[in-house]
Design an enzyme around this catalytic site. Structure first.
Site, short mmCIF file in Angstrom:
data_model
loop_
_atom_site.label_atom_id
_atom_site.label_comp_id
_atom_site.label_asym_id
_atom_site.label_seq_id
_atom_site.Cartn_x
_atom_site.Cartn_y
_atom_site.Cartn_z
N LYS A 289 -1.11 -11.64 15.00
CA LYS A 289 -0.04 -10.75 14.54
C LYS A 289 0.06 -10.63 13.02
O LYS A 289 0.50 -9.60 12.51
CB LYS A 289 1.31 -11.19 15.10
CG LYS A 289 1.43 -10.95 16.59
CD LYS A 289 2.83 -11.27 17.08
CE LYS A 289 2.88 -11.12 18.59
NZ LYS A 289 4.22 -11.30 19.14
N ASP B 30 8.46 -6.14 18.72
CA ASP B 30 9.05 -7.38 19.27
C ASP B 30 10.57 -7.41 19.07
O ASP B 30 11.30 -7.90 19.93
CB ASP B 30 8.43 -8.61 18.60
CG ASP B 30 7.03 -8.92 19.12
OD1 ASP B 30 6.71 -8.56 20.26
OD2 ASP B 30 6.24 -9.52 18.35
#
Ligand code: NAP
Length: 274
Positions: free
Chosen positions: A73, A109
């Site tokens: 990420k 997210d």
């Protein structure tokens, strides 16, 4: 499945990756909308030291979308052409969209953290206890502060808690001071405590949880952690980690296909596989 020469590929990358439920969830959505000739979704195990080569492959093959999980990420950011503002602030990308050769990074997210709560109450002025200060905690901190909640972080290492509090706004304490959560409205667990192989552990002593709390555990395997089981016994409202997985995926679906996701179909596939 209706794969043809017109089909565009989306994929999730990580290491390990074979546990991922994203292929089932996204492909079920493509099928339900009848766009499974346009899109197919697969999973690829990509090692960190192969990420640069992987990105070359994405550009060469015109891969449409990439969902990133651990450990990519942060690392993937340096290979992209553009990063959307939210992903820049969070400092992590979980979604990449290939727009005619230009790779743009996003973070969905945080939506997975706030949408499941805001389905029942507004986060505005709510007192949020966030346990953990790692990657997922960053997205949660961004989301709850954006929604005007009051953030308090508890973490094993006070240094990491303070760094997060400084960046996003809020107070920082060590996990030894969890007694403070009694007065709070919402509790997030953003640590791996309670996840396999530690299913018999909870990050919070049961007696600190009361019926005034909403308890959100980001762990989705097991489906119901010890923390959530005990929170229910104490009369608290609980939110399962699968909700976070689901809502971040729903936002990715829109970014990859331009279509609203068929939520019910995608949710039932996720629950079936957990
Ligand atoms: P991370 O970056 O490694 O951060 C882990 C955090 O947990 C750190 O704050 C760490 O504290 C703390 N921690 C780790 N082990 C601990 C222990 N034994 N006792 C107390 N605290 C501990 O991990 P992450 O990427 O944020 O992931 C955290 C959890 O989220 C994992 O369980 C992961 O499976 C889950 N997750 C869920 C979703 C979803 O969609 N639902 C998505 C991604 C991840 P220190 O700062 O002191 O090291």
């Amino acid at each position: 499945m209706n794969i043809s020469a017109k089909t565009k590929i989306c994929m999730v990358i990580g290491d390990p990756i074979e546990h991922s439920l994203s292929p089932q969830m996204h492909n079920a959505g493509y099928q339900a909308l009848g766009i499974d000739e346009k899109f197919v979704y697969v999973a690829c195990e990509v090692r960190v030291n192969n990420l640069a080569d992987f990105i070359k492959g994405v550009r060469a093959m015109g891969i449409r979308g990439i969902s990133c999980t651990i450990p990519h990420k942060v690392e993937i950011i340096k290979f992209l052409d553009e990063i959307d503002e939210t992903a820049q602030i969070i400092g992590a990308v979980n979604t990449v969209v290939n727009e005619e050769g230009r790779l743009k990074g996003y973070n969905t997210d945080w939506l997975g953290a706030v949408i499941p709560i805001e389905e029942s109450i507004s986060l505005k002025n709510k007192k949020v206890a966030l346990i953990g200060a790692g990657g997922v905690a960053r997205a949660i901190a961004y989301g709850v502060v954006k929604k005007n909640a009051l953030l308090t972080i508890f973490n094993r290492s006070i240094k990491n808690a303070k760094t997060l509090a400084r960046e996003f706004g809020g107070k920082a304490f060590t996990s030894n001071e969890l007694g403070r959560i009694k007065d709070m409205d919402i509790i997030f667990n953003a640590t791996p405590v309670g996840m396999h192989p530690d299913e018999d552990k909870s990050p919070i002593p049961k007696e600190l949880i009361t019926k005034r709390h909403i308890v959100f555990d980001v762990i989705y395997k097991p489906y119901e952690t010890k923390l959530l089981r005990e929170a229910k016994e104490q009369g608290a409202q609980v939110i399962h980690g699968v909700e976070m997985l689901f809502h971040q995926g729903i936002a990715q679906f829109k970014l990859y296909t331009g279509n609203e996701a068929p939520k019910e179909v995608m949710k039932s596939i996720l629950l079936e596989h957990l």
